[in-house]
Design a protein around this motif. Structure first.
Motif, short mmCIF file in Angstrom:
data_model
loop_
_atom_site.label_atom_id
_atom_site.label_comp_id
_atom_site.label_asym_id
_atom_site.label_seq_id
_atom_site.Cartn_x
_atom_site.Cartn_y
_atom_site.Cartn_z
N SER A 1 0.87 -1.33 0.10
CA SER A 1 -0.10 -0.11 -0.15
C SER A 1 0.81 1.27 0.02
O SER A 1 0.24 2.25 0.10
N ARG B 1 -6.71 -0.41 -1.71
CA ARG B 1 -7.78 0.50 -2.23
C ARG B 1 -8.11 1.80 -1.77
O ARG B 1 -8.16 2.61 -2.65
N ASN B 2 -7.83 1.94 -0.64
CA ASN B 2 -8.01 3.32 0.00
C ASN B 2 -6.86 4.21 -0.48
O ASN B 2 -7.14 5.30 -0.89
N SER B 3 -5.88 3.81 -0.45
CA SER B 3 -4.43 4.29 -1.03
C SER B 3 -4.73 4.66 -2.30
O SER B 3 -4.15 5.76 -2.90
N GLU C 1 -14.98 5.65 -0.83
CA GLU C 1 -14.21 6.66 -1.48
C GLU C 1 -14.05 6.31 -2.91
O GLU C 1 -14.16 7.13 -3.84
N ILE D 1 -15.55 0.22 -2.24
CA ILE D 1 -15.38 1.24 -0.89
C ILE D 1 -16.16 2.71 -1.27
O ILE D 1 -16.20 3.05 -2.47
N GLU E 1 -7.83 -4.05 1.16
CA GLU E 1 -8.34 -3.26 1.33
C GLU E 1 -7.64 -2.00 1.68
O GLU E 1 -8.18 -0.77 1.06
N SER E 2 -6.72 -1.83 2.42
CA SER E 2 -5.83 -0.74 2.73
C SER E 2 -5.04 -0.04 1.22
O SER E 2 -5.08 0.95 1.07
N CYS F 1 -4.77 -4.74 -5.28
CA CYS F 1 -5.87 -3.95 -4.94
C CYS F 1 -7.09 -5.00 -4.09
O CYS F 1 -7.98 -4.56 -3.67
N SER G 1 -6.96 7.39 -2.94
CA SER G 1 -6.39 8.52 -2.20
C SER G 1 -5.55 9.41 -3.32
O SER G 1 -5.09 10.68 -3.27
#
Length: 447
Positions: free
Chosen positions: A269, A307-309, A346, A344, A304-305, A301, A312
């Protein structure tokens, strides 16, 4: 009718020497290339070689047509000649006769004599030709394996530019000769090359070392060694700063290291890794780089971490913009990444805010594979369900309703059809039936 003449092959010209010498049959016999004992003398060593084994190992080499059996189209090992003068592999022509045929398979002449005569001269010529080629191949193999061993020994001693040159030559040997790979692995080459990667490794050394490693099989201890943070950090740095070839190799190495065991959230990530992969997939000049980058993004991907990164740092928009120009393999990977990101909050919001999400994704409903249709439907459902009033109208204008009807009427699996029905209902909520039909230009289809 003409009888078979033993000298029918005397004008055949063949390359039987390792140096490319061209000989006819008479010269071959006179110079002793064709011996009577069926053995081969090479480099002072008398060795009886198995013809079947040589033919199997030289499968990819181009064989003179006179050595080929007209029935099986394989090289002959026991050639026999018919009264018509045509030559066949013994087992093939006997099978032909066992099926009740009394003709020559090539000329279709009726045979006045079904005797098969062993063609010893041709058999010896075939044996000699394959023996020469086989021994030349073995010699090249020994030279390559010896050179690989020498390079590994040198690598333990040299430094600086000499180390770079040694690694470069070793990489060329490994890439060009599959037989050298096993030698390198058996002699501890993976551990030796891996030991050169670390926080103080120059990119010149790192590029060559990684170029070697991606062409070898890495066992579990080797992967564990390469997963060390300092080594991964170097690989990620080179992914961002190296040549396109180095970037692709870094991507492949990370993919190899992940396997079924992740690198750890702190590694996969990292924003630096994600940024490097995004730059790689956006470089349309290098399709191999796009494929490698999308493949690794798709893998990481799943975390989950990650995906957020990814969301972002703005991964959604460039991936959406890439869609129209991708080949089928890359397209499916990109759609899968976007579908995973849409799981997610976001990711859904980023997809909704990208102006080209709906028009670009709608294009791939029923136009590529069923898998692409499924992924596209999932993305569109996530976006339209997030903001029905805003997105449904855009989807209708982009032709979504007509595509959904095609899905419903097609032979797709029931799950896709049900999702299409639900999405069609969602798109029609803000319209009366007449206006919806008019907007979608579906009157003829519905009638």
């Amino acid at each position: 009718m003409p009888m078979y003449q033993p000298n029918i092959l005397r004008n055949v010209r063949l390359d039987v020497g390792a140096g490319g010498q061209v000989l006819d049959l008479e010269t071959a016999i006179k110079d002793g290339i064709l011996g009577g004992g069926g053995g081969l003398v090479c480099a002072g060593v008398t060795e009886k070689l198995d013809l079947k084994k040589m033919i199997e190992e030289l499968e990819s080499i181009e064989v003179p047509s006179v050595f080929i059996c007209p029935i099986s189209l394989d090289p002959m090992q026991d050639p026999v000649t018919l009264c018509t003068g045509q030559t066949y592999e013994r087992s093939n022509i006997l099978k032909w006769f066992s099926l009740g045929h009394c003709t020559c398979p090539t000329t279709m002449q009726e045979l006045w004599d079904d005797t098969v005569t062993p063609n010893r001269t041709l058999q010896q010529l075939i044996y000699s030709w394959f023996s020469q080629k086989y021994m030349a191949m073995k010699k090249r193999s020994e030279d390559v394996l010896g050179r690989a061993t020498e390079l590994l020994d040198s690598l333990k001693k040299v430094k600086g530019q000499a180390r770079v040159q040694t690694l470069k030559e070793l990489r060329n040997v490994v890439v060009a000769h599959s037989m050298a790979k096993k030698t390198v692995m058996d002699k501890g080459g993976v551990a030796l090359v891996s030991s050169l990667l670390g926080p103080f490794t120059t990119h010149a050394v790192g590029a060559e070392a990684i170029g070697i490693l991606v062409n070898l099989e890495l066992d579990l201890p080797s992967r564990a060694n390469l997963r060390q943070p300092a080594k991964i950090s170097l690989v990620v740095d080179m992914l961002n700063e190296g040549s396109i070839e180095t970037k692709i190799n870094c991507t492949k190495l990370i993919e190899m290291l992940i396997g079924r065991k992740d690198l750890g959230s702190e590694n996969v990530s990292s924003l630096s890794l994600l940024a490097g992969l995004l730059r790689l997939v956006k470089d349309k000049r290098h399709p191999n780089g796009v494929l490698a980058g999308l493949g690794l993004l798709n893998t990481i991907c799943l975390d989950e971490s990650v995906r957020n990164s990814a969301v972002s740092i703005g991964a959604v928009r460039p991936l959406v913009e890439l869609l129209p120009g991708l080949n089928n393999e890359c397209l499916e990977l990109a759609l899968h990444i976007l579908e995973v990101l849409s799981t997610i909050p976001e990711g859904k919001l980023a997809l909704k805010d990208c102006a080209n999400t709906i028009p670009n994704v709608v294009k791939f409903l029923m136009s590529k594979s069923e898998s692409c249709t499924q992924l596209a439907l999932s993305i569109l459902w996530a976006v339209c369900n997030l903001a029905p009033e805003e997105c449904a109208a855009l989807a209708v204008e982009a032709g979504l309703a007509a595509k959904l009807l095609l899905v419903i009427q097609s032979g797709c699996n029931p799950v896709l059809k049900q999702r299409s029905v639900e999405l069609l209902k969602l798109c029609s909520l803000n319209y009366t039936t007449t206006i919806f039909i008019s907007k979608c230009k579906l009157s003829r289809t519905i009638q």
